[in-house]
Design an enzyme around this catalytic site. Structure first.
Site, PDB file in Angstrom:
ATOM      1  N   TYR A  88       0.836  -1.208   0.000  1.00 60.38           N
ATOM      2  CA  TYR A  88       0.000   0.000   0.000  1.00 60.38           C
ATOM      3  C   TYR A  88       0.867   1.253   0.000  1.00 60.38           C
ATOM      4  O   TYR A  88       0.721   2.117  -0.863  1.00 60.38           O
ATOM      5  CB  TYR A  88      -0.890  -0.046   1.240  1.00 60.38           C
ATOM      6  CG  TYR A  88      -1.886   1.085   1.374  1.00 60.38           C
ATOM      7  CD1 TYR A  88      -3.010   1.154   0.553  1.00 60.38           C
ATOM      8  CD2 TYR A  88      -1.728   2.079   2.349  1.00 60.38           C
ATOM      9  CE1 TYR A  88      -3.944   2.179   0.691  1.00 60.38           C
ATOM     10  CE2 TYR A  88      -2.647   3.097   2.490  1.00 60.38           C
ATOM     11  CZ  TYR A  88      -3.759   3.145   1.670  1.00 60.38           C
ATOM     12  OH  TYR A  88      -4.675   4.158   1.820  1.00 60.38           O
TER      13      TYR A  88
ATOM     14  N   SER B 268     -13.796   1.559  13.493  1.00 60.56           N
ATOM     15  CA  SER B 268     -14.886   0.583  13.303  1.00 60.56           C
ATOM     16  C   SER B 268     -14.761  -0.566  14.304  1.00 60.56           C
ATOM     17  O   SER B 268     -15.758  -0.992  14.902  1.00 60.56           O
ATOM     18  CB  SER B 268     -14.910   0.075  11.864  1.00 60.56           C
ATOM     19  OG  SER B 268     -13.614  -0.166  11.389  1.00 60.56           O
TER      20      SER B 268
ATOM     21  N   ASN C 108      -6.030   9.468   8.508  1.00 58.50           N
ATOM     22  CA  ASN C 108      -7.118   8.570   8.959  1.00 58.50           C
ATOM     23  C   ASN C 108      -8.481   9.252   8.980  1.00 58.50           C
ATOM     24  O   ASN C 108      -8.669  10.246   9.682  1.00 58.50           O
ATOM     25  CB  ASN C 108      -6.832   8.060  10.378  1.00 58.50           C
ATOM     26  CG  ASN C 108      -5.580   7.217  10.438  1.00 58.50           C
ATOM     27  OD1 ASN C 108      -4.496   7.671  10.077  1.00 58.50           O
ATOM     28  ND2 ASN C 108      -5.718   5.987  10.868  1.00 58.50           N
TER      29      ASN C 108
ATOM     30  N   PHE D   3     -13.369  -0.585  17.364  1.00 56.68           N
ATOM     31  CA  PHE D   3     -13.693  -0.179  18.746  1.00 56.68           C
ATOM     32  C   PHE D   3     -15.196   0.053  18.912  1.00 56.68           C
ATOM     33  O   PHE D   3     -15.793  -0.353  19.917  1.00 56.68           O
ATOM     34  CB  PHE D   3     -12.924   1.101  19.126  1.00 56.68           C
ATOM     35  CG  PHE D   3     -11.460   0.877  19.436  1.00 56.68           C
ATOM     36  CD1 PHE D   3     -10.874  -0.385  19.288  1.00 56.68           C
ATOM     37  CD2 PHE D   3     -10.654   1.929  19.884  1.00 56.68           C
ATOM     38  CE1 PHE D   3      -9.519  -0.590  19.567  1.00 56.68           C
ATOM     39  CE2 PHE D   3      -9.304   1.733  20.172  1.00 56.68           C
ATOM     40  CZ  PHE D   3      -8.729   0.482  20.003  1.00 56.68           C
TER      41      PHE D   3
HETATM   42  P1  NAD Z   1     -12.790   1.618   0.719  1.00 59.07           P
HETATM   43  O1  NAD Z   1     -12.113   0.293   0.759  1.00 59.07           O
HETATM   44  O2  NAD Z   1     -14.097   1.754   1.397  1.00 59.07           O
HETATM   45  O3  NAD Z   1     -12.982   2.084  -0.787  1.00 59.07           O
HETATM   46  C1  NAD Z   1     -12.155   1.709  -1.837  1.00 59.07           C
HETATM   47  C2  NAD Z   1     -13.022   1.342  -3.026  1.00 59.07           C
HETATM   48  O4  NAD Z   1     -12.186   1.000  -4.133  1.00 59.07           O
HETATM   49  C3  NAD Z   1     -13.922   0.134  -2.755  1.00 59.07           C
HETATM   50  O5  NAD Z   1     -15.231   0.415  -3.177  1.00 59.07           O
HETATM   51  C4  NAD Z   1     -13.286  -0.970  -3.595  1.00 59.07           C
HETATM   52  O6  NAD Z   1     -14.217  -1.953  -4.019  1.00 59.07           O
HETATM   53  C5  NAD Z   1     -12.703  -0.168  -4.746  1.00 59.07           C
HETATM   54  N1  NAD Z   1     -11.603  -0.847  -5.432  1.00 59.07           N
HETATM   55  C6  NAD Z   1     -10.532  -1.477  -4.886  1.00 59.07           C
HETATM   56  N2  NAD Z   1      -9.731  -1.953  -5.861  1.00 59.07           N
HETATM   57  C7  NAD Z   1     -10.299  -1.609  -7.044  1.00 59.07           C
HETATM   58  C8  NAD Z   1      -9.961  -1.828  -8.392  1.00 59.07           C
HETATM   59  N3  NAD Z   1      -8.848  -2.489  -8.739  1.00 59.07           N
HETATM   60  N4  NAD Z   1     -10.788  -1.349  -9.364  1.00 59.07           N
HETATM   61  C9  NAD Z   1     -11.930  -0.686  -9.033  1.00 59.07           C
HETATM   62  N5  NAD Z   1     -12.309  -0.452  -7.764  1.00 59.07           N
HETATM   63  C10 NAD Z   1     -11.501  -0.912  -6.784  1.00 59.07           C
HETATM   64  O7  NAD Z   1     -11.752   2.692   1.284  1.00 59.07           O
HETATM   65  P2  NAD Z   1     -11.909   4.261   1.549  1.00 59.07           P
HETATM   66  O8  NAD Z   1     -11.603   4.479   2.968  1.00 59.07           O
HETATM   67  O9  NAD Z   1     -13.167   4.777   0.976  1.00 59.07           O
HETATM   68  O10 NAD Z   1     -10.671   4.815   0.718  1.00 59.07           O
HETATM   69  C11 NAD Z   1     -10.828   5.479  -0.515  1.00 59.07           C
HETATM   70  C12 NAD Z   1      -9.480   6.039  -0.969  1.00 59.07           C
HETATM   71  O11 NAD Z   1      -8.982   6.943  -0.004  1.00 59.07           O
HETATM   72  C13 NAD Z   1      -8.409   4.966  -1.160  1.00 59.07           C
HETATM   73  O12 NAD Z   1      -7.656   5.273  -2.306  1.00 59.07           O
HETATM   74  C14 NAD Z   1      -7.558   5.106   0.078  1.00 59.07           C
HETATM   75  O13 NAD Z   1      -6.236   4.711  -0.167  1.00 59.07           O
HETATM   76  C15 NAD Z   1      -7.674   6.586   0.376  1.00 59.07           C
HETATM   77  N6  NAD Z   1      -7.433   6.857   1.796  1.00 59.07           N
HETATM   78  C16 NAD Z   1      -8.376   6.581   2.740  1.00 59.07           C
HETATM   79  C17 NAD Z   1      -8.089   6.820   4.080  1.00 59.07           C
HETATM   80  C18 NAD Z   1      -9.089   6.542   5.178  1.00 59.07           C
HETATM   81  O14 NAD Z   1      -8.760   6.723   6.344  1.00 59.07           O
HETATM   82  N7  NAD Z   1     -10.309   6.158   4.899  1.00 59.07           N
HETATM   83  C19 NAD Z   1      -6.842   7.335   4.450  1.00 59.07           C
HETATM   84  C20 NAD Z   1      -5.910   7.583   3.463  1.00 59.07           C
HETATM   85  C21 NAD Z   1      -6.217   7.358   2.128  1.00 59.07           C
HETATM   86  N1  UDP Z   2      -5.525  -0.658  16.285  1.00 61.13           N
HETATM   87  C1  UDP Z   2      -5.833  -1.152  17.527  1.00 61.13           C
HETATM   88  N2  UDP Z   2      -6.882  -2.006  17.637  1.00 61.13           N
HETATM   89  C2  UDP Z   2      -7.653  -2.377  16.595  1.00 61.13           C
HETATM   90  C3  UDP Z   2      -7.336  -1.853  15.317  1.00 61.13           C
HETATM   91  C4  UDP Z   2      -6.259  -1.002  15.195  1.00 61.13           C
HETATM   92  O1  UDP Z   2      -5.176  -0.835  18.529  1.00 61.13           O
HETATM   93  O2  UDP Z   2      -8.606  -3.161  16.793  1.00 61.13           O
HETATM   94  C5  UDP Z   2      -4.391   0.304  16.159  1.00 61.13           C
HETATM   95  C6  UDP Z   2      -3.381  -0.020  15.061  1.00 61.13           C
HETATM   96  O3  UDP Z   2      -2.379  -0.885  15.535  1.00 61.13           O
HETATM   97  C7  UDP Z   2      -2.841   1.361  14.727  1.00 61.13           C
HETATM   98  C8  UDP Z   2      -4.042   2.289  14.948  1.00 61.13           C
HETATM   99  O4  UDP Z   2      -4.938   1.563  15.800  1.00 61.13           O
HETATM  100  O5  UDP Z   2      -1.833   1.735  15.624  1.00 61.13           O
HETATM  101  C9  UDP Z   2      -4.762   2.672  13.671  1.00 61.13           C
HETATM  102  O6  UDP Z   2      -5.044   1.510  12.947  1.00 61.13           O
HETATM  103  P1  UDP Z   2      -5.869   1.482  11.604  1.00 61.13           P
HETATM  104  O7  UDP Z   2      -5.823   0.074  11.078  1.00 61.13           O
HETATM  105  O8  UDP Z   2      -7.199   2.087  11.804  1.00 61.13           O
HETATM  106  O9  UDP Z   2      -5.102   2.464  10.605  1.00 61.13           O
HETATM  107  P2  UDP Z   2      -3.560   2.795  10.297  1.00 61.13           P
HETATM  108  O10 UDP Z   2      -3.440   4.227  10.660  1.00 61.13           O
HETATM  109  O11 UDP Z   2      -2.648   1.946  11.119  1.00 61.13           O
HETATM  110  O12 UDP Z   2      -3.417   2.521   8.840  1.00 61.13           O
END
Ligand code: NAD
Ligand code: UDP
Ligand code: UDP
Length: 321
Positions: free
Chosen positions: A146, A190, A175, A192
């Protein structure tokens, strides 16, 4: 900002579905592309009847031919549990997906925004993280598919800009949580909340002193839309997230309090390469996007708890799947 045709890849995911909803509200046509790897039709079912909304099942690691004005590239599994399940597929989605979407943007002259991540900073030695920091990433660890996939995607975006003057935008998302999160993506918020609502033990990995900064979904979507609207010379990367920093133990205590839960806290092993600290410096986002988050963690958690509480009642099977 309205009346455009906008492609959202990963549009049935947690963030993508809310983005589709918001773009429709602002008068755009939306093409949602998703292969349903982690996304769910449940997230977009309320949009399916809208004549301005179109859903395509497609994997972005294969070429895609559509005609649109703007592209938001969100397709990618985002939680450690999901992106580690099939690391090769994660890299393909990040890298081949970026190449295809950039090739598409080049052919049709569309603006394109990449949803990058705070993970490009790895386990950061600069705190809070500023965009100029190059990061501290293990290229061969369990998070690498990733982290390095997203770093390579940033390189690709920048290379297409340098070589073809493409109109690119990169946001580094920290996050983010909120209603619509997948119940089984293993993310800390989710996990917690579901544990607390069911009075099951709250699982803290390690000693709980590691920190994260949690941004509410709607705040983040607003920043993404503002970034897309910036002029050609603004490319980012720009950090978007909430600068409030909390330890994982503090988060557990807050969730227990807000849910009135009887859950006890238990410790589990800390996964490899788990970042010790994370907090965005959002000076650039404030200046350039005139944006900052407005939802405090408590308020955002309350809204997310309501969502999971309803989901547990409506579809307990989905919460276990
Ligand atoms: P999510 O897993 O809910 O959404 C990702 C979506 O992409 C899903 O609907 C999945 O089915 C689709 N997908 C995965 N691989 C695919 C492919 N090869 N072709 C088409 N669709 C595909 O995750 P999210 O939290 O909504 O994240 C969305 C974006 O934001 C991602 O790019 C993620 O890296 C980025 N992001 C999210 C967070 C966060 O905390 N939620 C943090 C940093 C970056
Ligand atoms: N974590 C935790 N308990 C859980 C899930 C995650 O203590 O049930 C911790 C994890 O080790 C990390 C932080 O919570 O330190 C955030 O984790 P998450 O997977 O949400 O995202 P990350 O920022 O690590 O990609
Ligand atoms: N591509 C796509 N849709 C398009 C145009 C291109 O999916 O509308 C893909 C194409 O398959 C190629 C990639 O985008 O693999 C990169 O395109 P680019 O034009 O940059 O490279 P080239 O086709 O010259 O390899």
């Amino acid at each position: 900002m309205g009346n455009r045709t906008v492609l959202v890849t990963g549009g049935s995911g947690f963030l993508g579905s809310k983005l589709c909803e918001e773009l429709l509200k602002r008068g755009n046509d939306v093409v949602c592309v998703d292969n349903f790897y982690t996304g769910s039709k449940r997230n977009i079912r309320h949009l399916l009847g809208n004549p301005r909304f179109e859903l395509m099942r497609h994997d972005v690691s294969f070429p895609l031919y559509v005609e649109v004005d703007e592209i938001y590239n969100l397709a990618c599994p985002a939680s450690p549990v999901h992106y580690q399940k099939d690391p090769v597929q994660t890299v393909k989605t990040c890298v081949h997906g970026a190449i295809n979407m950039l090739g598409l943007a080049k052919r049709i002259g569309a603006k394109i925004l990449q949803s990058s991540t705070s993970e490009v900073y790895g386990d950061p030695s600069v705190h809070p993280q500023v965009e100029e920091y190059w990061g501290n990433v293990n290229p061969i660890g369990i998070r690498s598919c990733y982290d390095e996939g997203k770093r390579c995607a940033e390189t690709l975006f920048n290379s297409y800009r340098l070589q073809c003057d493409l109109d690119i935008k990169i946001v580094r998302i920290f996050n983010t949580y909120g209603p619509g999160m997948h119940p089984n993506d293993g993310r800390v918020v989710s996990n917690f909340i579901l544990q607390a609502l069911q009075n099951q033990p709250i699982t803290i990995y390690g000693d709980g002193s590691q920190t994260r900064s949690f941004c509410y979904r709607d705040d983040l979507i607003e920043a993404m839309i503002r970034m897309m609207a910036t002029p050609h010379e603004i490319t980012g990367p720009i950090n978007i997230g909430n600068p409030g920093e909390f330890t994982i133990l503090q988060l557990a205590e807050m969730v227990i309090e807000l849910t009135n839960s009887k859950s006890e806290i238990i410790r589990k092993e800390l996964p490899a390469d788990d970042p010790k600290q994370r907090r965005p410096d959002i000076t650039k986002a404030k200046e350039i996007l005139k944006w900052e988050p407005v939802t405090p963690l408590r308020k955002g958690l309350e809204l997310t708890i309501e969502y999971f509480d309803a989901l547990l009642k409506e579809d307990p099977e989905f919460c276990r799947s």
